[in-house]
Design an enzyme around this catalytic site. Structure first.
Site, mmCIF file in Angstrom:
data_model
loop_
_atom_site.group_PDB
_atom_site.id
_atom_site.type_symbol
_atom_site.label_atom_id
_atom_site.label_comp_id
_atom_site.label_asym_id
_atom_site.label_seq_id
_atom_site.Cartn_x
_atom_site.Cartn_y
_atom_site.Cartn_z
ATOM 1 N N PHE A 134 112.249 144.489 42.969
ATOM 2 C CA PHE A 134 111.587 145.834 43.104
ATOM 3 C C PHE A 134 112.244 146.794 42.272
ATOM 4 O O PHE A 134 113.211 146.903 42.519
ATOM 5 C CB PHE A 134 111.060 146.349 44.330
ATOM 6 C CG PHE A 134 109.672 147.602 44.228
ATOM 7 C CD1 PHE A 134 108.560 146.929 44.065
ATOM 8 C CD2 PHE A 134 110.155 148.754 43.754
ATOM 9 C CE1 PHE A 134 107.758 147.736 43.824
ATOM 10 C CE2 PHE A 134 109.216 149.828 43.618
ATOM 11 C CZ PHE A 134 107.705 149.126 43.736
ATOM 12 N N ASP B 57 103.497 141.818 37.688
ATOM 13 C CA ASP B 57 104.081 141.443 39.051
ATOM 14 C C ASP B 57 103.298 140.089 39.455
ATOM 15 O O ASP B 57 103.545 139.306 38.786
ATOM 16 C CB ASP B 57 104.001 142.536 39.717
ATOM 17 C CG ASP B 57 105.046 142.271 41.210
ATOM 18 O OD1 ASP B 57 105.746 141.334 41.205
ATOM 19 O OD2 ASP B 57 104.221 142.488 42.366
ATOM 20 N N GLU C 214 101.303 148.033 29.220
ATOM 21 C CA GLU C 214 101.463 147.904 30.908
ATOM 22 C C GLU C 214 103.106 148.087 31.147
ATOM 23 O O GLU C 214 103.851 147.544 30.237
ATOM 24 C CB GLU C 214 101.200 146.941 31.716
ATOM 25 C CG GLU C 214 99.757 146.805 32.382
ATOM 26 C CD GLU C 214 99.983 147.339 33.786
ATOM 27 O OE1 GLU C 214 101.031 148.416 33.930
ATOM 28 O OE2 GLU C 214 99.426 146.925 34.629
ATOM 29 N N ASP C 215 103.574 148.814 32.131
ATOM 30 C CA ASP C 215 104.830 148.807 32.487
ATOM 31 C C ASP C 215 105.188 147.592 33.115
ATOM 32 O O ASP C 215 106.401 147.179 32.387
ATOM 33 C CB ASP C 215 105.107 150.046 33.425
ATOM 34 C CG ASP C 215 104.221 149.904 34.833
ATOM 35 O OD1 ASP C 215 103.503 148.989 35.058
ATOM 36 O OD2 ASP C 215 104.191 150.948 35.573
ATOM 37 N N ARG D 292 110.593 157.779 38.537
ATOM 38 C CA ARG D 292 110.033 157.243 37.045
ATOM 39 C C ARG D 292 111.106 157.968 36.048
ATOM 40 O O ARG D 292 110.903 157.492 34.890
ATOM 41 C CB ARG D 292 108.719 157.980 36.946
ATOM 42 C CG ARG D 292 107.601 157.468 37.847
ATOM 43 C CD ARG D 292 106.237 157.965 37.305
ATOM 44 N NE ARG D 292 105.169 157.749 38.373
ATOM 45 C CZ ARG D 292 104.360 156.784 38.711
ATOM 46 N NH1 ARG D 292 104.784 155.639 37.869
ATOM 47 N NH2 ARG D 292 103.628 156.705 39.638
HETATM 48 P P1 IMP Z 1 100.391 143.351 40.126
HETATM 49 O O1 IMP Z 1 98.930 143.582 40.222
HETATM 50 O O2 IMP Z 1 100.962 142.559 41.240
HETATM 51 O O3 IMP Z 1 100.782 142.665 38.702
HETATM 52 O O4 IMP Z 1 101.149 144.494 40.057
HETATM 53 C C1 IMP Z 1 101.056 145.561 38.874
HETATM 54 C C2 IMP Z 1 101.290 146.974 39.275
HETATM 55 O O5 IMP Z 1 102.078 147.143 40.530
HETATM 56 C C3 IMP Z 1 102.126 147.872 38.206
HETATM 57 O O6 IMP Z 1 101.264 148.213 37.320
HETATM 58 C C4 IMP Z 1 102.975 148.740 38.948
HETATM 59 O O7 IMP Z 1 102.203 149.855 39.086
HETATM 60 C C5 IMP Z 1 103.430 148.093 40.186
HETATM 61 N N1 IMP Z 1 104.364 147.262 40.331
HETATM 62 C C6 IMP Z 1 104.783 145.912 40.454
HETATM 63 N N2 IMP Z 1 105.947 145.683 40.596
HETATM 64 C C7 IMP Z 1 106.516 146.785 40.463
HETATM 65 C C8 IMP Z 1 108.024 147.072 40.414
HETATM 66 O O8 IMP Z 1 108.916 146.107 40.667
HETATM 67 N N3 IMP Z 1 108.551 148.291 40.705
HETATM 68 C C9 IMP Z 1 107.481 149.498 40.242
HETATM 69 N N4 IMP Z 1 106.021 149.203 40.249
HETATM 70 C C10 IMP Z 1 105.767 147.868 40.587
HETATM 71 MG MG MG Z 2 103.007 152.297 40.566
#
Ligand code: IMP
Ligand code: MG
Length: 199
Positions: free
Chosen positions: A176, A127, A123-124, A189
């Site tokens: 962010f 959050d 995963e990138d 990206r």
């Molecule tokens: P989560 O479900 O809140 O953990 O969010 C996961 C997804 O939201 C990641 O796989 C990203 O695609 C996107 N995301 C969350 N935080 C960021 C950020 O700071 N920058 C860019 N994408 C984010």
């Molecule tokens: Mg995204």
């Protein structure tokens, strides 16, 4: 008389000088650099080496989460010295541009079954953790032999659910971020570093 083929293409083979992206950044909403390109490469290498040790003797399947993890995954696997395969999943999380809701839809599923396999989700960023929670449940129900997570970035302050993230690149503050695969509305990206987005 036949001549041996010679490969001489100095212009094509010359190492390119790095793209200069910095001067225009201020206009494009990109703020402070949180992880520079050198630190990214160093940490990705460490992760790849650790994964190679941990999975020695066990053919590994990396599951990249499109699109953001593509950049991390392709660098990471070059530092993995054991047999490794890749597959991809694409998911969409309902929510605003910067907050996911945890309601996740599969846009592209894996190409192959993962039953009995050693699977590592790449995963990138984690959050809230809601997207990853869904992926762990969904892939876990397909009976892999093992299922672990390798996330380049985590934001501990934002975490809503406790999840096992075995490999983590960097913990970052509640900002962010964009770059190295991470986007805001599909942009940024291509930046070779991770930077905060200025709102
Ligand atoms: P989560 O479900 O809140 O953990 O969010 C996961 C997804 O939201 C990641 O796989 C990203 O695609 C996107 N995301 C969350 N935080 C960021 C950020 O700071 N920058 C860019 N994408 C984010
Ligand atoms: Mg995204």
């Amino acid at each position: 008389m036949r001549r041996a083929l010679s490969f001489q293409s100095p212009t094509l083979h010359r190492v390119a000088t790095p793209v200069r992206v910095v001067p225009e950044l201020a206009d494009r909403g990109v703020g402070e650099v949180l992880v520079n390109a050198e630190d990214l490469q160093r940490r990705v290498r460490e992760l790849g080496e650790q994964i190679s040790i941990d999975y020695a003797g066990r053919p590994l399947l990396l599951v990249g989460v499109l699109k953001g993890a593509v950049f991390f995954l392709s660098d990471l696997m070059r530092f993995i010295g054991i047999p490794v395969e890749i597959d991809f999943m694409a998911v969409a999380s309902y929510g605003s541009a910067t907050d996911s809701s945890g309601v996740v839809r599969i846009l592209k599923d894996l190409d192959a079954a993962i039953e009995g396999r050693d699977v590592l989700i790449v995963e990138d960023i984690v959050d809230s953790g809601l997207t990853l929670q869904y992926l762990l449940r969904n892939l876990g129900s397909r009976n892999p032999r093992t299922l672990e997570v390798c996330a380049l970035l985590v934001k501990p302050e934002r975490r809503k659910v406790d999840l096992p993230t075995r490999y983590v690149g960097f913990e970052i503050a509640d900002r962010f971020v964009v770059g190295y695969g991470l986007d805001y509305a599909e942009r940024y990206r291509n930046l070779p570093f991770v930077a905060a987005l200025e709102k």
